[in-house]
Design an enzyme around this catalytic site. Structure first.
Site, PDB file in Angstrom:
ATOM      1  N   GLU A 165       6.347   9.179  -2.581  1.00  0.00           N
ATOM      2  CA  GLU A 165       6.069   9.144  -1.176  1.00  0.00           C
ATOM      3  C   GLU A 165       7.194   9.182  -0.741  1.00  0.00           C
ATOM      4  O   GLU A 165       8.019   8.569  -0.334  1.00  0.00           O
ATOM      5  CB  GLU A 165       5.884   7.066  -1.641  1.00  0.00           C
ATOM      6  CG  GLU A 165       4.324   7.867  -1.810  1.00  0.00           C
ATOM      7  CD  GLU A 165       4.031   5.754  -2.154  1.00  0.00           C
ATOM      8  OE1 GLU A 165       5.112   4.827  -1.927  1.00  0.00           O
ATOM      9  OE2 GLU A 165       3.079   5.332  -2.847  1.00  0.00           O
ATOM     10  N   ASN A 238       5.672  -0.760  -9.216  1.00  0.00           N
ATOM     11  CA  ASN A 238       4.817  -0.935  -8.092  1.00  0.00           C
ATOM     12  C   ASN A 238       3.881  -2.821  -9.343  1.00  0.00           C
ATOM     13  O   ASN A 238       2.863  -3.301  -8.489  1.00  0.00           O
ATOM     14  CB  ASN A 238       4.496  -1.386  -6.897  1.00  0.00           C
ATOM     15  CG  ASN A 238       4.322  -1.916  -5.968  1.00  0.00           C
ATOM     16  OD1 ASN A 238       5.007  -3.073  -5.794  1.00  0.00           O
ATOM     17  ND2 ASN A 238       3.823  -1.504  -5.353  1.00  0.00           N
ATOM     18  N   HIS A 290       6.655   2.207   0.919  1.00  0.00           N
ATOM     19  CA  HIS A 290       5.950   3.299   0.849  1.00  0.00           C
ATOM     20  C   HIS A 290       4.522   3.782   2.297  1.00  0.00           C
ATOM     21  O   HIS A 290       5.133   3.454   2.919  1.00  0.00           O
ATOM     22  CB  HIS A 290       4.993   2.230   0.209  1.00  0.00           C
ATOM     23  CG  HIS A 290       5.318   1.903  -1.383  1.00  0.00           C
ATOM     24  ND1 HIS A 290       4.600   1.521  -2.579  1.00  0.00           N
ATOM     25  CD2 HIS A 290       5.448   0.861  -1.394  1.00  0.00           C
ATOM     26  CE1 HIS A 290       5.319   0.984  -3.152  1.00  0.00           C
ATOM     27  NE2 HIS A 290       5.532   0.301  -2.921  1.00  0.00           N
ATOM     28  N   GLU A 368       3.024   1.144   4.607  1.00  0.00           N
ATOM     29  CA  GLU A 368       2.649   2.081   3.881  1.00  0.00           C
ATOM     30  C   GLU A 368       3.070   3.010   5.230  1.00  0.00           C
ATOM     31  O   GLU A 368       2.381   2.964   6.442  1.00  0.00           O
ATOM     32  CB  GLU A 368       1.408   1.287   3.654  1.00  0.00           C
ATOM     33  CG  GLU A 368       1.246   1.330   2.387  1.00  0.00           C
ATOM     34  CD  GLU A 368       0.592   1.579   1.276  1.00  0.00           C
ATOM     35  OE1 GLU A 368       1.377   3.181   1.608  1.00  0.00           O
ATOM     36  OE2 GLU A 368       1.129   1.296   0.196  1.00  0.00           O
TER      37      GLU A 368
HETATM   38  O1  0X9 Z   1      -0.816   0.451  -4.667  1.00  0.00           O
HETATM   39  C1  0X9 Z   1       0.467   0.317  -4.465  1.00  0.00           C
HETATM   40  O2  0X9 Z   1       1.538  -0.012  -5.206  1.00  0.00           O
HETATM   41  C2  0X9 Z   1       1.138   0.251  -2.214  1.00  0.00           C
HETATM   42  N1  0X9 Z   1       0.428   1.140  -2.691  1.00  0.00           N
HETATM   43  S1  0X9 Z   1       1.270   2.556  -2.592  1.00  0.00           S
HETATM   44  O3  0X9 Z   1       0.250   4.459  -1.779  1.00  0.00           O
HETATM   45  N2  0X9 Z   1       1.918   3.388  -1.636  1.00  0.00           N
HETATM   46  O4  0X9 Z   1       1.153   3.071  -4.299  1.00  0.00           O
HETATM   47  C3  0X9 Z   1       0.057  -0.733  -2.254  1.00  0.00           C
HETATM   48  C4  0X9 Z   1       0.501  -2.280  -2.484  1.00  0.00           C
HETATM   49  C5  0X9 Z   1       0.213  -2.799  -1.381  1.00  0.00           C
HETATM   50  N3  0X9 Z   1      -0.630  -4.438  -2.081  1.00  0.00           N
HETATM   51  C6  0X9 Z   1      -2.352  -4.014  -2.441  1.00  0.00           C
HETATM   52  N4  0X9 Z   1      -2.479  -2.669  -3.046  1.00  0.00           N
HETATM   53  N5  0X9 Z   1      -2.793  -5.085  -1.979  1.00  0.00           N
HETATM   54 ZN    ZN Z   2       3.920   3.520  -3.099  1.00  0.00          ZN
END
Ligand code: 0X9
Ligand code: ZN
Length: 401
Positions: A165, A238, A290, A368
């Site tokens: 990212e 994450n 992100h 995001e």
């Molecule tokens: O999946 C992630 O860690 C995040 N999206 S990414 O496309 N940058 O990988 C989002 C995390 C936020 N929370 C939820 N998806 N609930």
């Molecule tokens: Zn991400």
């Protein structure tokens, strides 16, 4: 002659770009929860945020197409993606407003800020990664008196949790520069909110192993570079935080892109940020930057239960201020705001959930950054940075009344 010209043309192009191994792009049809788990546990690079019931876009290295077939799910071929990685000559003057910077260039850009504003910026190491890279934090603080006291409160911003990212560390450089400029020129808002009151901490590149790897080997790499054995690498940083760890929206399979790691805080990067955050005085707000879906997400992510009061009001108020500020900026994107689990999808062990759980009633977001892909055109770099400076100012104003 024609051949020679063709070779020359290739040589000229390769002076500016290096090609990595191409990816094949597929669309996978997921019909139910069971099929979604199959995709979650697969080694494919998922290009949407989280696996969803419905259509998912995945990438796989050319030659590994069998991994798509092995899922046993319905799929469509969508084409070839050839990543082009900038290759810079030593000491080349590269503008962070118009180009993507490699790891050393990002750190050099932050170090330049340190040189320009030695009275305002400090740099410290908070940990070491699997590959021995240092995780650097740059802190911006101006005391209000002549004596150099440390800040009584803190704000924390993370760049590049996810390696591919690239918009994230790029935006952070701009935030750091603009903040220094604002404080140095006595901008009334930043002065009244921050001077003598709040230290602003930026983790320039939280996942240096992964970021470097996207430049050298695998443009679509997401995780860190833990060696999981059997030639399988990486933990999704994450998914490694303590709140809701191990739950839905993460995987126990080491080859998965959302592998949560062998235990809570197993990753040196996560442990470093935990220890650093807990050492900060009075943490007042947190953003993990992100890309690329254009959302401002607050807790919870690990559950679809709504956030209780007063946390919900705090988080929705500040997010609304950010959204409106960005939208009012010329060309500003209309960010979607909402709870992570219901706006995107349930994900256990994410950063924002732990920060809210640990530090109480603070705005705690995954932002995001909007972009057309993980590899948006370089013409979008400066407008994206500008919008996020505006959003960041609104975050500070709304968070620190
Ligand atoms: O999946 C992630 O860690 C995040 N999206 S990414 O496309 N940058 O990988 C989002 C995390 C936020 N929370 C939820 N998806 N609930
Ligand atoms: Zn991400």
């Amino acid at each position: 002659m024609r051949n020679a010209l063709a070779i020359l043309a290739v040589a000229a192009a390769s002076a500016a770009f290096a090609e990595q191994q191409p990816y094949q792009i597929f669309e996978i049809d997921v019909r139910n929860v069971k099929e979604r788990q199959i995709l979650t546990d697969s080694p494919l690079f998922l290009l949407n945020e989280d696996p969803t019931i419905g259509k998912n876009v995945v990438a796989v290295n050319q030659g590994n197409e069998w991994q798509v077939l092995a899922l046993g799910l319905k799929y469509k071929y969508r084409g070839l993606y050839k990543p082009q990685i900038p290759s810079y000559t030593a000491n080349e003057d590269v503008d962070y407003r118009t180009e993507w910077l490699n790891y050393d260039q990002i750190i050099a850009e932050w170090d330049l800020l340190l040189q320009q504003y030695p009275w305002l910026v400090t740099k410290r190491a908070i940990g070491t990664t699997h590959n021995g890279n240092t995780i650097w934090v740059y802190s911006i603080y101006k005391p209000d008196g002549a004596d150099n006291t440390s800040p009584p409160a803190s704000l924390l911003f993370l760049g590049n949790t996810h390696a591919r990212e690239w918009a994230s560390p790029s935006v952070l450089i701009h935030l750091g520069k603009m903040l220094c400029q604002a404080i140095a020129t006595n901008d009334s808002v930043m002065t009244s909110k921050l001077v003598g009151k709040v230290g602003v901490h930026f983790v320039a590149v939280f996942n240096p192993d992964g970021y470097k790897y996207t430049w050298t080997n695998q443009r679509l790499w997401r995780k860190n570079r833990r060696n999981n054995g059997n030639n399988v690498y990486g933990v999704d940083m994450n998914r490694n935080y303590a709140k809701g760890w191990g739950g839905a929206g993460s995987s126990g399979t080491p080859s998965s892109d959302t592998y949560r790691g062998p235990s809570v805080w197993s990753e040196p990067e996560n442990l470093a940020i935990k220890n650093f955050s807990e050492s900060l005085p009075n943490l007042r707000g947190f953003i993990d930057y992100h890309s690329n879906s254009g959302d401002i997400l607050w807790p919870w992510s690990y559950t679809t239960s709504p956030l209780a009061e007063p946390y919900l009001t705090t988080n929705s108020t500040v997010a609304t201020a950010m959204k409106n500020a960005i939208l009012a900026h010329p060309g500003g994107y209309n960010y979607t705001i909402g709870q992570g689990s219901t706006t995107l999808y349930v994900a256990g062990g994410t950063s924002k959930d732990w920060y809210l759980d640990r530090f109480g009633n603070i705005p705690s977001y995954t932002v995001e950054i909007y972009g057309s892909s993980f590899d948006p055109p370089t013409s979008t770099i400066a407008p994206t940075q500008d919008q996020h400076w505006v959003g960041f100012r609104a975050f500070i104003q709304a968070t620190l009344p």
